[in-house]
Enzyme design. Structure first.
Site, short mmCIF file in Angstrom:
data_model
loop_
_atom_site.label_atom_id
_atom_site.label_comp_id
_atom_site.label_asym_id
_atom_site.label_seq_id
_atom_site.Cartn_x
_atom_site.Cartn_y
_atom_site.Cartn_z
N ASP A 90 -5.47 -28.32 17.46
CA ASP A 90 -5.57 -29.01 16.16
C ASP A 90 -6.86 -29.81 16.01
O ASP A 90 -6.89 -30.84 15.34
CB ASP A 90 -4.35 -29.94 15.94
CG ASP A 90 -3.05 -29.21 16.12
OD1 ASP A 90 -2.97 -28.05 15.70
OD2 ASP A 90 -2.12 -29.79 16.71
N GLU A 91 -7.92 -29.35 16.63
CA GLU A 91 -9.19 -30.07 16.55
C GLU A 91 -9.95 -29.79 15.26
O GLU A 91 -10.96 -30.45 14.99
CB GLU A 91 -10.10 -29.70 17.74
CG GLU A 91 -9.57 -30.08 19.12
CD GLU A 91 -8.79 -28.93 19.74
OE1 GLU A 91 -8.53 -27.93 19.04
OE2 GLU A 91 -8.43 -29.05 20.93
N LYS A 95 -10.71 -26.35 14.45
CA LYS A 95 -11.54 -25.18 14.81
C LYS A 95 -11.71 -24.23 13.63
O LYS A 95 -12.78 -23.64 13.47
CB LYS A 95 -10.90 -24.42 15.99
CG LYS A 95 -10.84 -25.23 17.27
CD LYS A 95 -10.14 -24.48 18.38
CE LYS A 95 -8.66 -24.29 18.16
NZ LYS A 95 -7.84 -25.52 18.19
N ALA A 106 -0.75 -20.81 16.48
CA ALA A 106 -1.92 -21.48 15.94
C ALA A 106 -1.76 -21.71 14.44
O ALA A 106 -0.95 -21.05 13.78
CB ALA A 106 -3.16 -20.63 16.20
N GLY A 107 -2.54 -22.62 13.91
CA GLY A 107 -2.58 -22.84 12.47
C GLY A 107 -3.97 -23.32 12.14
O GLY A 107 -4.29 -24.49 12.30
N HIS A 108 -4.83 -22.39 11.73
CA HIS A 108 -6.23 -22.75 11.46
C HIS A 108 -6.45 -22.86 9.96
O HIS A 108 -6.23 -21.90 9.23
CB HIS A 108 -7.17 -21.72 12.09
CG HIS A 108 -7.12 -21.75 13.59
ND1 HIS A 108 -7.75 -20.85 14.40
CD2 HIS A 108 -6.49 -22.60 14.43
CE1 HIS A 108 -7.52 -21.14 15.66
NE2 HIS A 108 -6.75 -22.20 15.70
N GLN A 114 -5.48 -23.16 20.06
CA GLN A 114 -5.02 -24.27 20.91
C GLN A 114 -6.23 -24.99 21.52
O GLN A 114 -7.30 -24.98 20.93
CB GLN A 114 -4.02 -23.79 21.98
CG GLN A 114 -2.68 -23.32 21.42
CD GLN A 114 -2.69 -21.90 20.87
OE1 GLN A 114 -3.18 -21.00 21.53
NE2 GLN A 114 -2.16 -21.69 19.69
N THR A 125 4.32 -25.78 12.42
CA THR A 125 5.72 -26.19 12.46
C THR A 125 6.01 -27.38 11.55
O THR A 125 7.17 -27.72 11.34
CB THR A 125 6.11 -26.61 13.90
OG1 THR A 125 5.23 -27.68 14.29
CG2 THR A 125 5.97 -25.46 14.87
N PRO A 153 5.29 -33.88 13.00
CA PRO A 153 4.29 -34.94 13.02
C PRO A 153 3.54 -34.93 14.35
O PRO A 153 4.16 -34.72 15.40
CB PRO A 153 5.10 -36.23 12.88
CG PRO A 153 6.52 -35.86 13.13
CD PRO A 153 6.66 -34.38 12.93
N LYS A 194 -13.35 -34.62 11.58
CA LYS A 194 -12.52 -35.72 11.04
C LYS A 194 -13.08 -37.11 11.33
O LYS A 194 -12.31 -38.06 11.49
CB LYS A 194 -11.10 -35.59 11.56
CG LYS A 194 -10.37 -34.37 10.98
CD LYS A 194 -8.89 -34.44 11.27
CE LYS A 194 -8.07 -33.65 10.27
NZ LYS A 194 -6.65 -33.73 10.50
N ASP A 230 -14.47 -38.91 9.24
CA ASP A 230 -14.14 -39.70 8.04
C ASP A 230 -12.79 -40.40 8.16
O ASP A 230 -12.58 -41.44 7.54
CB ASP A 230 -14.13 -38.78 6.80
CG ASP A 230 -13.24 -37.57 7.01
OD1 ASP A 230 -13.48 -36.82 7.98
OD2 ASP A 230 -12.29 -37.37 6.22
P1 IMP Z 1 3.83 -22.66 22.64
O1 IMP Z 1 2.38 -22.32 22.53
O2 IMP Z 1 4.58 -22.40 21.39
O3 IMP Z 1 4.45 -22.07 23.86
O4 IMP Z 1 3.92 -24.26 22.84
C1 IMP Z 1 3.50 -24.91 24.04
C2 IMP Z 1 2.86 -26.25 23.72
O5 IMP Z 1 1.62 -26.02 23.07
C3 IMP Z 1 3.67 -27.13 22.78
O6 IMP Z 1 3.48 -28.50 23.14
C4 IMP Z 1 3.05 -26.87 21.42
O7 IMP Z 1 3.23 -27.96 20.53
C5 IMP Z 1 1.59 -26.71 21.82
N1 IMP Z 1 0.84 -25.86 20.89
C6 IMP Z 1 0.90 -24.51 20.78
N2 IMP Z 1 0.05 -24.08 19.83
C7 IMP Z 1 -0.57 -25.16 19.35
C8 IMP Z 1 -1.57 -25.35 18.37
O8 IMP Z 1 -2.10 -24.41 17.77
N3 IMP Z 1 -1.95 -26.64 18.16
C9 IMP Z 1 -1.43 -27.68 18.83
N4 IMP Z 1 -0.49 -27.56 19.76
C10 IMP Z 1 -0.06 -26.30 20.02
#
Ligand code: IMP
Length: 442
Positions: free
Chosen positions: A13-14, A16, A41-43, A239, A315, A318, A345, A347
């Site tokens: 969540d940096e 990217k 991931a969520g980019h 990640q 997801t 928070p 971020k 700002d």
């Molecule tokens: P998994 O990747 O779903 O197996 O989750 C393992 C750990 O990595 C958990 O603590 C997740 O919240 C964290 N995690 C997985 N993907 C991300 C991401 O894209 N951003 C932040 N945390 C992540």
């Protein structure tokens, strides 16, 4: 010109996606490549006030003349891929990049999602089936994209695996003492019906491969071919370093390699002349369980969460928020041999009167500025902070480093001097153009 890898230096969540999107705009990059992870991931990319969130598709998908690649190291949920492609086309039509899928990439199957939902609680996984999919890959019982393209072989593999997973899931439900209402919700008999899986996967795979902008094959050969033609490639890590299965805060990690090593294994390709850019948020966040020494479990932590919209893009959970951890960035720098940092971020810190930077860890009498990645050591260590003045001026329209208030410049310079790497980009807002480009030498 070098190929470039963008990877996370913290717990994901940096920001990217924004950095990848900014670089993908450079015409020299012909391909944008995901090399690990999946739809955990969520980019997020913001263009002209429109927000696009990519989970499985690479963040370069908005550029029609590029090829986006899902490398062999990525785990693919065909349902997600098919709906992400459809959602993108609903917004931009066919004005998007080509998609090339490695035939060696492993599939996320319904039993992976079930196993993750039953057993992933302690780690706080995203419940997307990521860990179990990689686990089956290592156990040599995974199903690959190439298998999904061969209907008969696929049906046979699904029948075998569904039967095995029925028993495995039953055992997990018992072991984790899952209450009956939850068992009814998970409905393993329905979820693991081989006939249902075969039919639905066939539909999703046909939707994907039927798209004329999608191709499957040997991604390693494609990348080698592009390199041979002198084209540049952008690699997009998902990640972050501290979530790496080998180099992160184990066991509170994901199951892939977001660090530089993941590029080689996850693509089957050796990029020559590679520049490695580590993305760091100006503070730290984490979702899920595990140690977080600089966490702010107070009003300021809540302020960062609201000001930075720190809710999971995948997801909605928070995010935990805290101060920037410089030993952590130095660690990420070592593990992936970063050439420069991109700070995001900045700002969000505006208006906080005093800012803290973690600069060392103390355990007993011992003090170190080396990040102790072992979860138990991290939990025991006391963080040593350096305090800096904050700033109150709005920085969201700054276009050069000199436009930043002196206190913001000092904050950035302290990061550079501690980590020993230049900052090549500073993001000061979600929009594509809210970015200060400092150049490779800072
Ligand atoms: P998994 O990747 O779903 O197996 O989750 C393992 C750990 O990595 C958990 O603590 C997740 O919240 C964290 N995690 C997985 N993907 C991300 C991401 O894209 N951003 C932040 N945390 C992540």
């Amino acid at each position: 010109m070098p190929h470039v890898v963008i990877l996370g230096t913290q717990w994901g969540d940096e920001g990217k996606g924004k950095i990848v999107d900014a670089l993908a705009a450079e015409a020299r990059f012909r391909a944008v490549v995901r090399y690990q992870g999946g739809n955990n991931a969520g980019h997020t990319v913001v263009v002209g006030g429109q927000t696009y969130t990519f989970h499985l598709l690479p963040s370069g998908m908005l550029y029609p003349d590029r090829t986006c690649v899902l490398g062999n190291g990525v785990v693919i949920d065909p349902q997600v891929l098919s709906s992400e492609l459809a959602a993108l086309e609903a917004r931009v039509g066919t004005e998007h990049a080509r998609l090339f899928i490695s035939d060696k990439a492993h599939l996320i199957m319904p039993w992976h999602i079930l196993r993750d939902c039953i057993a992933g609680g302690a780690i706080g996984t995203t419940c997307r089936g990521i860990g179990p999919a990689y686990s089956d890959y290592i156990e040599r019982r995974g199903i690959r994209w190439a298998d999904a393209l061969d209907q008969e072989a696929f049906a046979n593999r699904v029948a075998e695996e569904a039967a095995w997973n029925q028993r495995l899931v039953e055992a997990l439900l018992d072991h984790h003492r899952v209450p009956s209402e939850r068992r009814a919700d998970l409905d393993p008999d329905h979820a693991l019906s081989a006939d249902r899986i075969i039919a639905s996967y066939r539909t999703w795979v046909q939707q994907i491969t039927g798209n004329r902008l999608v191709e499957s094959g040997d991604a390693s050969a494609l990348l080698d071919h592009l390199q041979g033609r002198g084209e540049d490639i952008l690699f997009e890590g998902a990640q972050g370093t501290l979530l790496d299965i080998a180099h992160g805060t184990y066991p509170y990690v994901t199951s892939s390699h977001p660090t530089l090593g993941g590029v080689y294994v996850g693509t089957g390709f050796r990029p020559r002349h590679l520049q490695v850019v580590g993305v760091a948020k100006a503070y730290t966040t984490r979702v899920g369980g595990g140690p977080f020494p600089t966490e702010l479990a107070d009003e300021l932590g809540l302020h960062l969460r609201e000001a930075g919209h720190e809710y999971g893009a995948t997801t909605g959970r928070p995010r935990r928020c805290g101060w920037l951890d410089l030993p952590m960035l130095k660690y990420a720098c070592r593990v992936s041999g970063l050439d420069s940092l991109a700070l995001t971020k900045l700002d969000v810190l505006t208006g906080i009167p005093r800012l803290c930077l973690a600069v060392a860890y103390q355990t007993g009498q011992a003090m170190t500025d080396t990040f102790a990645v072992h979860s138990d050591v991290l939990q025991r260590a006391r963080v040593v902070y350096e305090e800096l003045d904050g700033w109150s001026e709005d920085i969201s329209a700054a276009s050069t480093f000199a436009d930043l208030p002196r206190a913001a410049q000092a904050y950035v310079q302290r990061i550079e001097s501690f980590v020993g790497r230049p900052l090549s980009m500073i993001s000061i807002g979600p929009q594509r153009d809210q970015m200060i480009v400092c150049g490779p030498s800072g």
